[in-house]
Design a protein around this motif. Structure first.
Motif, PDB file in Angstrom:
ATOM      1  N   ARG A   8      92.429  78.663 -63.104  1.00 13.38           N
ATOM      2  CA  ARG A   8      91.405  79.366 -63.859  1.00 13.38           C
ATOM      3  C   ARG A   8      90.483  80.148 -62.902  1.00 13.38           C
ATOM      4  NH1 ARG A   8      88.496  75.252 -66.949  1.00 13.38           N
ATOM      5  NH2 ARG A   8      90.567  74.620 -67.572  1.00 13.38           N
ATOM      6  N   LEU A   9      90.118  79.542 -61.788  1.00 13.33           N
ATOM      7  CA  LEU A   9      89.247  80.205 -60.800  1.00 13.33           C
ATOM      8  C   LEU A   9      89.923  81.451 -60.226  1.00 13.33           C
ATOM      9  CD1 LEU A   9      86.661  80.173 -59.078  1.00 13.33           C
ATOM     10  CD2 LEU A   9      87.933  78.819 -57.410  1.00 13.33           C
ATOM     11  N   PHE A  10      91.197  81.356 -59.881  1.00 14.98           N
ATOM     12  CA  PHE A  10      91.915  82.519 -59.358  1.00 14.98           C
ATOM     13  C   PHE A  10      92.027  83.619 -60.409  1.00 14.98           C
ATOM     14  CE2 PHE A  10      93.907  79.644 -56.068  1.00 14.98           C
ATOM     15  CZ  PHE A  10      93.283  80.265 -55.002  1.00 14.98           C
ATOM     16  N   MET A  11      92.206  83.214 -61.673  1.00 12.45           N
ATOM     17  CA  MET A  11      92.279  84.207 -62.740  1.00 12.45           C
ATOM     18  C   MET A  11      90.948  84.953 -62.891  1.00 12.45           C
ATOM     19  SD  MET A  11      94.855  84.340 -65.682  1.00 12.45           S
ATOM     20  CE  MET A  11      95.179  83.133 -66.726  1.00 12.45           C
ATOM     21  N   VAL A  12      89.866  84.217 -62.872  1.00 10.93           N
ATOM     22  CA  VAL A  12      88.541  84.829 -62.994  1.00 10.93           C
ATOM     23  C   VAL A  12      88.276  85.746 -61.804  1.00 10.93           C
ATOM     24  CG1 VAL A  12      86.063  84.326 -62.972  1.00 10.93           C
ATOM     25  CG2 VAL A  12      87.577  83.032 -64.466  1.00 10.93           C
ATOM     26  N   LEU A  13      88.587  85.308 -60.596  1.00  8.74           N
ATOM     27  CA  LEU A  13      88.383  86.132 -59.402  1.00  8.74           C
ATOM     28  C   LEU A  13      89.247  87.396 -59.442  1.00  8.74           C
ATOM     29  CD1 LEU A  13      88.131  83.445 -56.571  1.00  8.74           C
ATOM     30  CD2 LEU A  13      86.301  84.835 -57.558  1.00  8.74           C
ATOM     31  N   PHE A  14      90.495  87.261 -59.887  1.00  4.32           N
ATOM     32  CA  PHE A  14      91.385  88.409 -60.004  1.00  4.32           C
ATOM     33  C   PHE A  14      90.846  89.402 -61.036  1.00  4.32           C
ATOM     34  CE2 PHE A  14      95.123  90.484 -61.950  1.00  4.32           C
ATOM     35  CZ  PHE A  14      95.595  91.152 -60.825  1.00  4.32           C
ATOM     36  N   LEU A  15      90.377  88.903 -62.157  1.00  3.70           N
ATOM     37  CA  LEU A  15      89.804  89.755 -63.200  1.00  3.70           C
ATOM     38  C   LEU A  15      88.537  90.449 -62.694  1.00  3.70           C
ATOM     39  CD1 LEU A  15      90.063  90.644 -66.160  1.00  3.70           C
ATOM     40  CD2 LEU A  15      88.601  88.714 -66.760  1.00  3.70           C
ATOM     41  N   LEU A  16      87.690  89.730 -62.006  1.00  2.00           N
ATOM     42  CA  LEU A  16      86.465  90.294 -61.455  1.00  2.00           C
ATOM     43  C   LEU A  16      86.773  91.383 -60.421  1.00  2.00           C
ATOM     44  CD1 LEU A  16      83.387  90.056 -61.521  1.00  2.00           C
ATOM     45  CD2 LEU A  16      83.554  88.404 -59.668  1.00  2.00           C
ATOM     46  N   ALA A  17      87.759  91.155 -59.572  1.00  2.00           N
ATOM     47  CA  ALA A  17      88.154  92.156 -58.586  1.00  2.00           C
ATOM     48  C   ALA A  17      88.716  93.401 -59.267  1.00  2.00           C
ATOM     49  CB  ALA A  17      89.182  91.575 -57.616  1.00  2.00           C
ATOM     50  N   GLY A  18      89.521  93.218 -60.300  1.00  2.00           N
ATOM     51  CA  GLY A  18      90.087  94.351 -61.036  1.00  2.00           C
ATOM     52  C   GLY A  18      89.013  95.196 -61.709  1.00  2.00           C
ATOM     53  N   SER A  20      85.848  95.382 -60.831  1.00  4.06           N
ATOM     54  CA  SER A  20      85.070  96.026 -59.762  1.00  4.06           C
ATOM     55  C   SER A  20      85.772  97.272 -59.229  1.00  4.06           C
ATOM     56  CB  SER A  20      84.835  95.052 -58.603  1.00  4.06           C
ATOM     57  OG  SER A  20      84.104  93.948 -59.041  1.00  4.06           O
ATOM     58  N   ILE A  21      87.059  97.197 -59.033  1.00  5.58           N
ATOM     59  CA  ILE A  21      87.828  98.355 -58.555  1.00  5.58           C
ATOM     60  C   ILE A  21      87.803  99.470 -59.588  1.00  5.58           C
ATOM     61  CG2 ILE A  21      90.159  99.159 -57.995  1.00  5.58           C
ATOM     62  CD1 ILE A  21      90.585  96.440 -56.579  1.00  5.58           C
ATOM     63  N   ALA A  22      87.967  99.126 -60.862  1.00  3.26           N
ATOM     64  CA  ALA A  22      87.942 100.134 -61.932  1.00  3.26           C
ATOM     65  C   ALA A  22      86.585 100.831 -62.000  1.00  3.26           C
ATOM     66  CB  ALA A  22      88.276  99.491 -63.274  1.00  3.26           C
ATOM     67  N   VAL A  23      85.501 100.082 -61.894  1.00  7.62           N
ATOM     68  CA  VAL A  23      84.149 100.674 -61.918  1.00  7.62           C
ATOM     69  C   VAL A  23      83.942 101.575 -60.705  1.00  7.62           C
ATOM     70  CG1 VAL A  23      81.689 100.117 -61.713  1.00  7.62           C
ATOM     71  CG2 VAL A  23      83.103  98.891 -63.349  1.00  7.62           C
ATOM     72  N   ALA A  24      84.398 101.137 -59.544  1.00  8.05           N
ATOM     73  CA  ALA A  24      84.244 101.953 -58.329  1.00  8.05           C
ATOM     74  C   ALA A  24      85.023 103.262 -58.449  1.00  8.05           C
ATOM     75  CB  ALA A  24      84.711 101.164 -57.106  1.00  8.05           C
ATOM     76  N   LEU A  25      86.245 103.211 -58.950  1.00 10.46           N
ATOM     77  CA  LEU A  25      87.045 104.427 -59.110  1.00 10.46           C
ATOM     78  C   LEU A  25      86.426 105.370 -60.147  1.00 10.46           C
ATOM     79  CD1 LEU A  25      90.677 103.005 -58.933  1.00 10.46           C
ATOM     80  CD2 LEU A  25      89.512 104.420 -57.233  1.00 10.46           C
ATOM     81  N   ALA A  26      85.923 104.822 -61.249  1.00 10.31           N
ATOM     82  CA  ALA A  26      85.286 105.659 -62.275  1.00 10.31           C
ATOM     83  C   ALA A  26      84.026 106.322 -61.719  1.00 10.31           C
ATOM     84  CB  ALA A  26      84.956 104.817 -63.497  1.00 10.31           C
ATOM     85  N   THR A  27      83.224 105.592 -60.977  1.00 10.74           N
ATOM     86  CA  THR A  27      82.010 106.154 -60.379  1.00 10.74           C
ATOM     87  C   THR A  27      82.359 107.261 -59.396  1.00 10.74           C
ATOM     88  OG1 THR A  27      80.922 104.009 -60.602  1.00 10.74           O
ATOM     89  CG2 THR A  27      79.926 105.579 -59.070  1.00 10.74           C
ATOM     90  N   TYR A  28      83.377 107.053 -58.586  1.00  7.51           N
ATOM     91  CA  TYR A  28      83.803 108.077 -57.634  1.00  7.51           C
ATOM     92  C   TYR A  28      84.277 109.338 -58.355  1.00  7.51           C
ATOM     93  CZ  TYR A  28      86.364 110.384 -53.907  1.00  7.51           C
ATOM     94  OH  TYR A  28      86.820 111.311 -53.008  1.00  7.51           O
ATOM     95  N   ALA A  29      85.054 109.160 -59.427  1.00  8.94           N
ATOM     96  CA  ALA A  29      85.559 110.312 -60.185  1.00  8.94           C
ATOM     97  C   ALA A  29      84.420 111.081 -60.831  1.00  8.94           C
ATOM     98  CB  ALA A  29      86.552 109.846 -61.246  1.00  8.94           C
ATOM     99  N   PHE A  30      83.433 110.390 -61.394  1.00 13.96           N
ATOM    100  CA  PHE A  30      82.294 111.075 -62.006  1.00 13.96           C
ATOM    101  C   PHE A  30      81.498 111.841 -60.966  1.00 13.96           C
ATOM    102  CE2 PHE A  30      82.371 107.827 -65.589  1.00 13.96           C
ATOM    103  CZ  PHE A  30      82.973 108.710 -66.457  1.00 13.96           C
TER     104      PHE A  30
END
Length: 181
Positions: A8-18, A20-30
């Protein structure tokens, strides 16, 4: 740690990392695709960035349009009645592009102070002016302490979509945008 908790911890960390990456890419594109608006005074005083895609707007200065006879190159100046900026455009101008009319150009400012446009939006209706252009002209006139050259006071600042459109003389209703490519 229990294996179920570990999973469960690895799943939460993987989801959180995903996420974070999506938000960073969207911010860069904007950040890369934003087109900020600058009036001729801001461009002339050096406020506008160079070699970054921006929008510039104002009135086409009377007597400034020079067309190259052998190509589609057009040189002209835009003004807010306080400062003017030389512009260069290669392409077919909108049919409604004329001297003394409002335009919004998208392009880049060169180091020599010439704005190289890759797209020109020309005023479509005699009653409409882009909100950014109307505000820039009004700011320039307030700085100069002169009465308006354009009917900026006839623009409704509280239209249905929050943008400034001219009000109709007959019904007081804000009109919609009328620009052509």
């Amino acid at each position: 740690m229990h294996p179920a908790r570990k999973k469960r911890l690895f799943m939460v960390l993987f989801l959180l990392a995903g996420v974070s990456i999506a938000v960073a890419l969207a911010t860069y594109a904007f950040r890369q695709n934003i087109n900020l608006f600058y009036d001729p005074t801001e461009i002339a005083t050096g406020v506008a960035p160079q070699d970054v895609r921006i929008r510039a707007g104002g009135m086409v200065e009377e007597g400034s349009v020079v067309r190259d006879a052998s190509s589609l190159l057009v040189n002209f100046r835009i003004t807010d009645y306080e400062s003017s900026v030389p512009m260069e455009y290669t392409g077919i101008l909108p049919d409604l592009f004329t001297e003394g009319q409002g335009v919004v150009a998208m392009g880049r400012l060169r180091e020599d102070g010439v704005f190289v446009a890759d797209q020109i939006l020309a005023k479509h209706d005699e009653n409409y002016m882009a909100p950014e252009v109307a505000e820039a002209l009004a700011r320039a006139q307030r700085r100069a302490g002169v009465e308006a050259h354009t009917p900026a006071s006839s623009y409704d600042s509280a239209s249905k979509d929050g943008k400034a459109y001219p009000t109709s003389e007959s019904d007081g209703e804000a009109q919609g945008p009328y620009y052509s490519y």
